[in-house]
Design a protein around this motif. Structure first.
Motif, PDB file in Angstrom:
ATOM      1  N   HIS A  71       0.379 -14.834   0.076  1.00 40.02           N
ATOM      2  CA  HIS A  71       1.085 -13.645  -0.426  1.00 40.02           C
ATOM      3  C   HIS A  71       1.685 -13.988  -1.785  1.00 40.02           C
ATOM      4  CE1 HIS A  71       4.072 -10.105   0.436  1.00 40.02           C
ATOM      5  NE2 HIS A  71       4.157 -10.443  -0.855  1.00 40.02           N
ATOM      6  N   HIS A  73       2.170 -12.415  -6.089  1.00 30.46           N
ATOM      7  CA  HIS A  73       1.990 -11.391  -7.132  1.00 30.46           C
ATOM      8  C   HIS A  73       1.911 -12.158  -8.452  1.00 30.46           C
ATOM      9  CE1 HIS A  73       3.888  -8.177  -4.413  1.00 30.46           C
ATOM     10  NE2 HIS A  73       4.339  -9.274  -3.863  1.00 30.46           N
ATOM     11  N   LYS A 140      -2.024 -10.117  -5.597  1.00 25.85           N
ATOM     12  CA  LYS A 140      -1.974  -8.666  -5.490  1.00 25.85           C
ATOM     13  C   LYS A 140      -1.933  -8.014  -6.868  1.00 25.85           C
ATOM     14  CE  LYS A 140       1.049  -9.388  -1.498  1.00 25.85           C
ATOM     15  NZ  LYS A 140       0.165  -9.177  -0.366  1.00 25.85           N
ATOM     16  N   HIS A 241       3.847  -4.672   3.173  1.00 20.32           N
ATOM     17  CA  HIS A 241       5.206  -5.153   2.904  1.00 20.32           C
ATOM     18  C   HIS A 241       6.114  -4.339   3.823  1.00 20.32           C
ATOM     19  CE1 HIS A 241       3.642  -6.919  -0.806  1.00 20.32           C
ATOM     20  NE2 HIS A 241       4.823  -7.437  -1.068  1.00 20.32           N
ATOM     21  N   HIS A 264       7.357  -9.972   5.233  1.00 18.70           N
ATOM     22  CA  HIS A 264       8.816  -9.890   5.105  1.00 18.70           C
ATOM     23  C   HIS A 264       9.469  -9.789   6.480  1.00 18.70           C
ATOM     24  CE1 HIS A 264       9.284  -9.882   0.790  1.00 18.70           C
ATOM     25  NE2 HIS A 264       8.396  -8.919   0.655  1.00 18.70           N
ATOM     26  N   ASP A 316       5.358 -15.620  -2.238  1.00 22.96           N
ATOM     27  CA  ASP A 316       5.694 -14.283  -2.755  1.00 22.96           C
ATOM     28  C   ASP A 316       5.923 -14.344  -4.261  1.00 22.96           C
ATOM     29  OD1 ASP A 316       6.179 -11.555  -2.769  1.00 22.96           O
ATOM     30  OD2 ASP A 316       8.211 -11.693  -1.956  1.00 22.96           O
TER      31      ASP A 316
HETATM   32 ZN   LIG Z   1       5.370  -9.325  -2.089  1.00 21.19          ZN
END
Ligand SMILES: [Zn+2]
Length: 403
Positions: A71, A73, A140, A241, A264, A316
């Motif tokens: 996960h 970004h 992502k 999410h 999360h 994350d």
């Molecule tokens: Zn995220």
């Protein structure tokens, strides 16, 4: 002709196979590779009489599956250090938002960046992960929120993987936030994603999964349902999410679509956990965001354990809530903040992370037939991988059997 391309001997193996205890450890182990796959593994004393092109002694170091960050970004332009500093100097979230800060500033910078600049800025984050033993990364979209920039992000993500020999799993996160031109009309924006955004990116071969931000400040479960139905129609797996800041039914939404993962989960109820268990979805925990936001509501760890929901951990990596380019730091934080055990943490960045990406039949454990993505560590025990913060004990990373 040799039977194996490479034989690694004198290793301590942490196989991380499901159902095994104590990391699935094999002391005095050996592992053979052929055509980039694990061809044999076990105790050295059980080695069959086969020939290898090359044999290497690992001097009793530990060999684990290569790490997986499931996960991130990590493709974005600019950063938010100025806001970070302003906030620590007393500015409120409202003042920062009014000044164009928050996710809007990253959307602005990412839309303005050339593909080259986006590649260069993101590359150092990817390489930081690779240097600590990561071979597979999920990346992502979600900072374009328009047709072209979302696709540019996914395209850069793919190119980064190709350039550095890593597997990049690309996730379409058009439903990350509502862009300014759709302010106040979430449904219209989701309709745009359903009719144009997602199908076009998919048609161009840029999408491996679809994610969305289900939260009071983002999209409701109802608003997201048409998007996930579209994803399903296109044969794309789903991630969510979910329940980061409130219980908005994100886990139940994920389960209803048999999502690969719900991520999360700080506010997920027991009903939500049960739904995830029934659906076979992975719970991805993100301690970097928990730390940065100074959250106090813990994810329901004991309930997840009690219901047998697989738990993964990820960085994350993102410019706002988790400026963390380290899956190993995420492991340490998961022990410190969530009280996960070191074995759960290592499983969370290998076996369960692979499962969260739908890649579990191919990688994430040391088993015959799986990709020879391996990490070699200068440690005395695998708990050290969660214990040290800032020390990098990686000796070598093998991707498909190649150093
Ligand atoms: Zn995220």
């Amino acid at each position: 002709m040799a039977d194996w391309d490479l034989l690694l001997t004198d290793a301590r193996l942490a196989t991380m196979r499901a159902g095994d205890t104590d990391y699935g450890r094999i002391d005095d182990g050996a592992l053979a590779i052929r055509d980039g796959r694990i061809a044999w593994l076990g105790a050295k004393s059980d080695l069959p009489a086969m020939r290898a092109t090359e044999t290497r002694s690992l001097d009793r170091r530990w060999l684990t599956p290569a790490l997986i960050d499931c996960h991130t970004h990590l493709v974005f332009a600019g950063n938010r250090a100025a806001e970070f500093e302003a906030r620590l100097n007393g500015a409120s979230y409202e003042e920062i938002a009014t000044a164009g800060g928050g996710i809007r500033s990253t959307v602005h910078a990412t839309r303005a960046a050339s593909a080259d600049a986006l590649f260069r800025e993101s590359e150092r984050r990817l390489l930081t992960l690779k240097r600590e033993g990561v071979a597979t990364v999920e990346i992502k979209s979600g900072y374009g929120l328009d047709l072209d920039t979302e696709e540019a992000m996914l395209s850069v993500a793919g190119s980064l993987g190709e350039r550095h020999g890593m597997t990049v799993s690309r996730t379409y996160l058009g439903a990350h936030a509502t862009p300014p031109d759709y302010a106040g009309s979430n449904r219209d924006y989701v309709e745009f994603l359903v009719d144009e955004g997602l199908p076009r990116a998919h048609e161009r071969g840029l999408v491996d999964a679809v994610d969305a931000y289900c939260e009071g400040i983002a999209f409701s479960a109802d608003e997201l349902t048409p998007l996930f139905e579209r994803a399903k129609g296109l044969g794309l797996p789903i991630k969510v999410h979910a329940d980061q800041l409130s219980d908005c039914g994100g886990a139940e939404l994920a389960a209803a679509f048999r999502a690969l993962s719900a991520d999360h989960l700080e506010y997920t109820s027991e009903r939500g956990v049960q739904a995830l268990a029934d659906a076979g979805s992975v719970a991805v925990l993100l301690p970097g965001a928990f730390l940065t936001l100074r959250e106090t509501e813990l994810p329901p760890i004991d309930t997840l354990r009690a219901h047998g929901v697989p738990i993964a951990i990820a960085s994350d990596c993102n410019p706002g809530t988790s400026p963390l380019s380290s899956v190993r730091a995420a492991m340490h934080l998961a022990t410190a903040l969530f009280r996960l055990t070191p074995e759960e943490c290592l499983a969370g960045v290998t076996r369960e992370a692979a499962r969260a990406l739908g890649l579990d039949t191919d990688r994430g454990t040391l088993e015959v037939g799986k990709r020879a993505d391996l990490a070699l560590w200068d440690i005395e025990h695998p708990a050290e991988l969660s214990y040290w913060l800032g020390l990098n004990p990686l000796v070598e990373l093998y991707i498909e059997g190649v150093r």
